[in-house]
Design an enzyme around this catalytic site. Structure first.
Site, short mmCIF file in Angstrom:
data_model
loop_
_atom_site.label_atom_id
_atom_site.label_comp_id
_atom_site.label_asym_id
_atom_site.label_seq_id
_atom_site.Cartn_x
_atom_site.Cartn_y
_atom_site.Cartn_z
N TYR A 187 0.83 -1.20 0.00
CA TYR A 187 0.00 0.00 0.00
C TYR A 187 0.87 1.25 0.00
CZ TYR A 187 -4.03 2.96 1.07
OH TYR A 187 -5.01 3.92 1.00
N LYS A 191 1.32 4.01 -3.22
CA LYS A 191 0.96 5.43 -3.08
C LYS A 191 2.20 6.31 -3.28
CE LYS A 191 -3.46 4.87 -2.22
NZ LYS A 191 -4.51 5.35 -3.16
#
Lengths: 290, 290
Positions: A187, A191
């Site tokens: 994650y 990002k």
């Protein structure tokens, strides 16, 4: 919790809900986005739905994209119930699907003749529970597929249309882009990569504005699925109002830079703007020691 | 050439050939890597092949992974010519393929009993010729698949073995990770992401050392394909020698960090090591203005 990267943040007043600088009332009353066409991915719930509602209240026509017709219908009905005159269409697409992404843009143009704003909001996360090699390697990459490829696909096909309207792109990024949270490598890294991609959109298409935005930590389904040890203290209204603020032309100087919705953006402008621009701040750089 | 990011570099003496600090001759003489097992992806040519040759000369057993058996056989033959007693096995593998990566790592361990060093070198580039939305969206993603997923897949399966052997990972990244080169968004974003993956490997698996290494600009097929405006001034022997240097534990303070083979590493250690460690330098950070 001493996580590496927490200091990579602007020391401004933290905001957890709408505040005067970004109060969307001015856009609701002034119908700021009347005549504008806004496409939102991940529009069936959470930040995507709240964003669609906020743009609709501000006069925009909406294209809602998500994976299930049923939930898209619910979202469209929620918007129409509040705003009977709103123009809203839905399109079923998995953002990882190149062809469907292209079709979604085409459907937008077919119905509305143009596209002004893309809100690339759809995202995915896995539970933050084990070191990465103990989990499914395909699942690790799937997070990149949704979070990076899913944004890329919609940006790719939106760009020719956005060039015609001097349009804008909001990318829902995350503050975890700066954080080395153990068990969250996919994650965080996805990002992190998005923020550099945002710089490239601005670089290769300078007539467009692009805003990679950390929306805050909100109790959405995605957030709950991660089991993240970070309290969900921000409201849905905070990012939605922030997106309106950014795309209303109030902060074009931030295009290409990482923005955090929990930053008081009035303070960012009055205290930090000059330095950010002069030093090319709020982008990631290889840290060279002093 | 004024490209944003060129200043994200250590101001040390630039080297473009093997120099005493990293001269692999000492490893050849001492057989530093005798009894060590090294797995290299993209081993059939360029930097991968030269690295394999140097490790073999230094006593290592080699597992070579690449997409074609024919070129792997050629590489193996080259190595055996130079180091007739070397143990070399080959695996046909496309790094994007999870199953291939699993088979290659497990096959290496089945044959040699362990794994000490992974050199994740296989990479992909597209010609740097047009803004991204004018090119094939599938091709953009394929660069991420090879450069990020391809590294991740091998790291994923290698980690349990590297934890046992207190081993090392060399990730071949690129100076491009810092450069906002118009028309190179795919390559830059992929290499940029790798620096954060390196940090996560270190955070989640502290027994494993990992280095994200810019190999210089070497005249390889990848370099030619890129049509990049950077002259290929570095011989493949330079990055290969640095891989050996780092694998031999000569610069563990650089664990998890970006390292350029064009830096004089003696100067880096003498003048910058303390500051790099104290300030957590040579990793990417969100730039907060001062």
């Amino acid at each position: 919790m001493s996580i590496v990267g927490l200091d990579e943040d602007l020391p401004v007043t933290p905001r957890h809900d709408v505040y005067p600088t970004i109060d969307p009332k001015v856009h609701y009353d002034g119908q700021t986005f009347k005549g504008k066409v806004v496409l939102v991915t991940g529009a069936s719930r959470g930040i995507g739905l709240e964003t669609a509602l906020s743009y609709a209240r501000s006069g925009a026509s909406l294209v809602l994209v998500s994976r299930k017709q049923a939930t898209l219908d619910d979202s469209k009905n929620a918007i129409i119930a509040e705003l009977p005159k709103a123009e809203v269409i839905t399109f079923v697409a998995d953002v990882t699907d190149v062809q469907k992404s292209e079709e979604a843009i085409k459907a937008t143009i077919k119905r509305f003749g143009k596209l002004d704003i893309l809100v690339a909001n759809a995202g995915a996360a896995r539970p933050m529970d084990k070191p990465f090699a103990s989990k499914d390697p395909t699942g690790w990459w799937n997070i990149f597929e949704v979070n990076v490829r899913g944004v890329y696909n919609f940006v790719h096909f939106a760009i020719p249309e956005l060039l015609k309207t001097n349009g804008q792109i909001v990318i829902v990024s995350s503050g975890v882009a700066q954080l080395r949270i153990p068990t969250a490598s996919e994650y965080c890294t996805s990002k992190f990569a998005l923020n550099r991609f945002a710089e490239f959109i601005a670089l290769e298409y300078p007539s467009l504005r692009v805003f990679p935005v950390h929306p805050g930590v909100i109790g959405t389904e995605l957030n709950l699925a991660t089991d993240a040890p970070v309290p969900a203290v921000d409201t849905l209204a905070l990012p939605a109002a922030t997106f309106l603020y950014l795309t209303s032309g109030k902060a074009n100087w931030l295009s290409g830079r990482y923005i955090s919705a929990p930053w008081d953006l009035g303070e960012v402008e009055s205290v930090w703007k000059q330095k950010i621009v002069a030093q090319n701040g709020l982008v990631s750089k290889l840290s060279i020691p002093k | 050439m004024s490209i944003i990011g060129l200043d994200e570099n250590l101001p040390v003496k630039e080297v473009h050939d093997v120099y005493p600090t990293i001269d692999p001759k000492e490893h050849y003489a001492a057989q530093t890597f005798k009894g060590k097992v090294v797995l290299i992806t993209g081993a059939s040519r360029g930097i991968g092949l030269e690295s394999a040759l140097q490790y073999a000369r230094a006593g290592a057993s080699l597992a070579l992974a690449s997409r074609k058996q024919a070129t792997l056989d050629e590489s193996k033959n080259l190595i055996l010519k130079e180091a007739p007693n070397a143990q070399v096995i080959t695996f046909v593998a496309d790094v994007k393929d999870v199953k291939h990566a699993e088979a290659a790592v497990k096959g290496t361990v089945a044959h040699f009993g362990k794994l000490d060093i992974l050199v994740a070198n296989a990479g992909k580039i597209r010609p740097m010729d047009k803004p991204f939305a004018e090119k094939d969206p599938v091709g953009w993603w394929e660069v991420q698949e090879v450069n990020i997923r391809g590294v991740y897949n091998f790291v994923h399966y290698a980690i349990p073995e590297l934890v046992k052997s207190k081993g090392r990972v060399i990730i071949v990244t690129s100076l491009a990770a810092q450069l906002r080169l118009p028309t190179a968004s795919d390559y830059v974003v992929s290499k940029f992401a790798l620096s954060r993956l390196a940090e996560f490997i270190a955070v989640e698996y502290p027994d494993v050392k990992v280095f994200a290494v810019h190999p210089g600009v070497v005249e390889s097929e990848l370099n030619v394909e890129s049509q990049a405006p950077f002259p290929a001034v570095d011989p493949a022997s330079l990055p290969a020698a640095v891989f050996l240097y780092l694998s031999a534990g000569k610069a563990d303070y650089l664990n998890s960090r970006y390292v350029s083979v064009n830096w004089d590493l003696a100067e880096v250690e003498r003048d910058w090591k303390e500051k790099i460690v104290a300030q957590n330098g040579l990793v990417s950070k969100l730039s907060i203005p001062t």
